[in-house]
Design a protein around this motif. Sequence first.
Motif, PDB file in Angstrom:
ATOM      1  N   PHE A  50       1.154  -5.858  -4.377  1.00 34.28           N
ATOM      2  CA  PHE A  50       1.882  -5.170  -3.311  1.00 34.28           C
ATOM      3  C   PHE A  50       3.083  -4.424  -3.885  1.00 34.28           C
ATOM      4  O   PHE A  50       3.363  -3.290  -3.506  1.00 34.28           O
ATOM      5  CB  PHE A  50       2.362  -6.168  -2.255  1.00 34.28           C
ATOM      6  CG  PHE A  50       1.273  -6.716  -1.371  1.00 34.28           C
ATOM      7  CD1 PHE A  50      -0.048  -6.399  -1.601  1.00 34.28           C
ATOM      8  CD2 PHE A  50       1.584  -7.549  -0.307  1.00 34.28           C
ATOM      9  CE1 PHE A  50      -1.064  -6.888  -0.794  1.00 34.28           C
ATOM     10  CE2 PHE A  50       0.592  -8.051   0.513  1.00 34.28           C
ATOM     11  CZ  PHE A  50      -0.737  -7.723   0.265  1.00 34.28           C
TER      12      PHE A  50
ATOM     13  N   SER B 271      11.276   7.661   1.289  1.00 33.01           N
ATOM     14  CA  SER B 271      10.378   7.359   0.174  1.00 33.01           C
ATOM     15  C   SER B 271      10.988   7.746  -1.168  1.00 33.01           C
ATOM     16  O   SER B 271      10.657   7.150  -2.196  1.00 33.01           O
ATOM     17  CB  SER B 271       9.034   8.081   0.361  1.00 33.01           C
ATOM     18  OG  SER B 271       8.378   7.617   1.514  1.00 33.01           O
TER      19      SER B 271
ATOM     20  N   PHE C  39       6.195   0.470   4.425  1.00 30.59           N
ATOM     21  CA  PHE C  39       6.717  -0.446   5.441  1.00 30.59           C
ATOM     22  C   PHE C  39       5.754  -1.603   5.671  1.00 30.59           C
ATOM     23  O   PHE C  39       6.163  -2.769   5.741  1.00 30.59           O
ATOM     24  CB  PHE C  39       6.924   0.305   6.769  1.00 30.59           C
ATOM     25  CG  PHE C  39       8.274   0.937   6.896  1.00 30.59           C
ATOM     26  CD1 PHE C  39       9.422   0.173   6.993  1.00 30.59           C
ATOM     27  CD2 PHE C  39       8.399   2.316   6.937  1.00 30.59           C
ATOM     28  CE1 PHE C  39      10.671   0.754   7.117  1.00 30.59           C
ATOM     29  CE2 PHE C  39       9.636   2.911   7.057  1.00 30.59           C
ATOM     30  CZ  PHE C  39      10.775   2.134   7.152  1.00 30.59           C
ATOM     31  N   THR C  40       4.484  -1.274   5.790  1.00 30.04           N
ATOM     32  CA  THR C  40       3.468  -2.293   6.087  1.00 30.04           C
ATOM     33  C   THR C  40       3.395  -3.349   4.996  1.00 30.04           C
ATOM     34  O   THR C  40       3.190  -4.539   5.274  1.00 30.04           O
ATOM     35  CB  THR C  40       2.089  -1.622   6.257  1.00 30.04           C
ATOM     36  OG1 THR C  40       2.171  -0.627   7.278  1.00 30.04           O
ATOM     37  CG2 THR C  40       1.041  -2.652   6.641  1.00 30.04           C
ATOM     38  N   LEU C  41       3.575  -2.928   3.734  1.00 34.08           N
ATOM     39  CA  LEU C  41       3.511  -3.884   2.625  1.00 34.08           C
ATOM     40  C   LEU C  41       4.819  -4.636   2.432  1.00 34.08           C
ATOM     41  O   LEU C  41       4.813  -5.816   2.065  1.00 34.08           O
ATOM     42  CB  LEU C  41       3.162  -3.144   1.329  1.00 34.08           C
ATOM     43  CG  LEU C  41       1.763  -2.508   1.250  1.00 34.08           C
ATOM     44  CD1 LEU C  41       1.632  -1.700  -0.025  1.00 34.08           C
ATOM     45  CD2 LEU C  41       0.683  -3.568   1.327  1.00 34.08           C
TER      46      LEU C  41
ATOM     47  N   SER D  10       1.797   9.063   5.659  1.00 38.03           N
ATOM     48  CA  SER D  10       0.929   7.887   5.522  1.00 38.03           C
ATOM     49  C   SER D  10       1.494   6.893   4.509  1.00 38.03           C
ATOM     50  O   SER D  10       1.472   5.678   4.738  1.00 38.03           O
ATOM     51  CB  SER D  10      -0.474   8.308   5.101  1.00 38.03           C
ATOM     52  OG  SER D  10      -1.051   9.174   6.049  1.00 38.03           O
TER      53      SER D  10
ATOM     54  N   LEU E  56       4.453   4.813   5.815  1.00 42.20           N
ATOM     55  CA  LEU E  56       3.961   3.762   6.713  1.00 42.20           C
ATOM     56  C   LEU E  56       3.380   2.604   5.916  1.00 42.20           C
ATOM     57  O   LEU E  56       3.604   1.423   6.242  1.00 42.20           O
ATOM     58  CB  LEU E  56       2.913   4.338   7.662  1.00 42.20           C
ATOM     59  CG  LEU E  56       2.291   3.361   8.673  1.00 42.20           C
ATOM     60  CD1 LEU E  56       3.369   2.786   9.590  1.00 42.20           C
ATOM     61  CD2 LEU E  56       1.207   4.052   9.492  1.00 42.20           C
ATOM     62  N   LEU E  57       2.668   2.915   4.840  1.00 49.51           N
ATOM     63  CA  LEU E  57       2.106   1.857   3.983  1.00 49.51           C
ATOM     64  C   LEU E  57       3.206   1.061   3.290  1.00 49.51           C
ATOM     65  O   LEU E  57       3.107  -0.165   3.158  1.00 49.51           O
ATOM     66  CB  LEU E  57       1.182   2.480   2.938  1.00 49.51           C
ATOM     67  CG  LEU E  57      -0.256   2.775   3.373  1.00 49.51           C
ATOM     68  CD1 LEU E  57      -0.995   3.523   2.280  1.00 49.51           C
ATOM     69  CD2 LEU E  57      -0.988   1.499   3.741  1.00 49.51           C
TER      70      LEU E  57
ATOM     71  N   ILE F 186       7.567  -5.252   4.652  1.00 52.00           N
ATOM     72  CA  ILE F 186       8.112  -6.121   5.707  1.00 52.00           C
ATOM     73  C   ILE F 186       7.527  -7.537   5.660  1.00 52.00           C
ATOM     74  O   ILE F 186       8.276  -8.524   5.710  1.00 52.00           O
ATOM     75  CB  ILE F 186       7.921  -5.486   7.098  1.00 52.00           C
ATOM     76  CG1 ILE F 186       8.677  -4.147   7.190  1.00 52.00           C
ATOM     77  CG2 ILE F 186       8.393  -6.435   8.192  1.00 52.00           C
ATOM     78  CD1 ILE F 186      10.169  -4.260   6.930  1.00 52.00           C
ATOM     79  N   PRO F 187       6.185  -7.716   5.553  1.00 51.70           N
ATOM     80  CA  PRO F 187       5.663  -9.093   5.455  1.00 51.70           C
ATOM     81  C   PRO F 187       6.192  -9.837   4.230  1.00 51.70           C
ATOM     82  O   PRO F 187       6.431 -11.047   4.289  1.00 51.70           O
ATOM     83  CB  PRO F 187       4.146  -8.893   5.350  1.00 51.70           C
ATOM     84  CG  PRO F 187       3.890  -7.553   5.942  1.00 51.70           C
ATOM     85  CD  PRO F 187       5.089  -6.738   5.593  1.00 51.70           C
TER      86      PRO F 187
END
Length: 366
Positions: free
Chosen positions: A269, A18, A153-155, A147, A150-151, A157-158
């Motif tokens: 994002f 991060s 990555f979640t935002l 946390s 993880l967010l 990668i897509p």
Amino acid sequence: MKTTEKISGIQLSLLVFSFIAPTLILVAPSLMEKIARQDAWLTIFPGALIAALNVWIMIILSNRYPGQTITQYSTQIIGKWPGKFLGCYFLYYWLNFDFIILNQHIQFINTVFLIRTPSVIVSLTLALICGIAVYMGIEAIARCNESLALLIFTLLIPLLFLMLAESDPERLRPVLSKGVVPVLQATVFPLAYLTQFIILGWLLPFLNQPKKATTFSFISLLIISGLFCITILPLIMMFGPLTKKLAFPVLSVIQYIGIEGSFERLEAFAVAIWVMGCFIKVSITFFIICISIAHLFNLKSYRNFVVPLTILSVIGSVSIFVNYSTELASYLRNTYPSYAFFTHFILPLFLLIIDTIKRRWKKSVP
């Protein structure tokens, strides 16, 4: 200064991720493309190799001086007063780094999201939150980051998959049309960020399993390097030569996707990724500055410096540059790469060489 705070290997790996990844991905590509052009993606390979050496240096020093930060063991390697002077230099560097990151945050938010919001308000809101996090301790920062990482990555990668849908591989050709020299020259830009693994010099003493430092540090490097590579490739394939003209290329890609695709306002994002990354980056920088002061002056607690540092950071961030956009861009392009490489890589290497010579000399003396 003694502390009972501890972080796990996974938390260390995520903290480093991060700290480095968001700003590397959002800022560095345009600087690299100006020199290496369509070969900018190749700079990650020599950059990752030197960064791996940087990680190895920091881990070796930490293993030789367990439980101590680089500020502490510098005095044992090069002497009390030279070590104190080096500690003061590191303190100056991180203060300047803190001002620059907050200034970048101001420019990003004012460009994308809150155009008319005063700079001091943008800086103050982030600095206050970071100050609270640092006062709570490195454990609190690490748990919060679990946390947030993880967010991110979640935002991210897509968005990368959406970017690939708009890419043209022909823009990557010809490969190495001007030889390998431009690629090596452009490597200084990702190196300025990848060698930020110097933060291990302040974080490793808090690791609860020191034997796993090597594993988790190199996992971070692998993830950051891989993510950066698969980010810059679609950038070049979408914008080609236009990449170098964009202050935040990834943001421009996301805005383009939002217009042409099925979703709108996807730049939110990018803002989320940036703000989360800046929160961790500034928090760790605050933490490093505070414990450096405590170690330099042999004080019991670093928390006494959190409030003054927060105020100083806000003032410094809004006053370090007169013209935000041009002066900051010039600094990141012309000054920061060599300045960062010297501080992140050359100085720890110097300490390792001196320490190794001293140890061998002691062994050779009967």
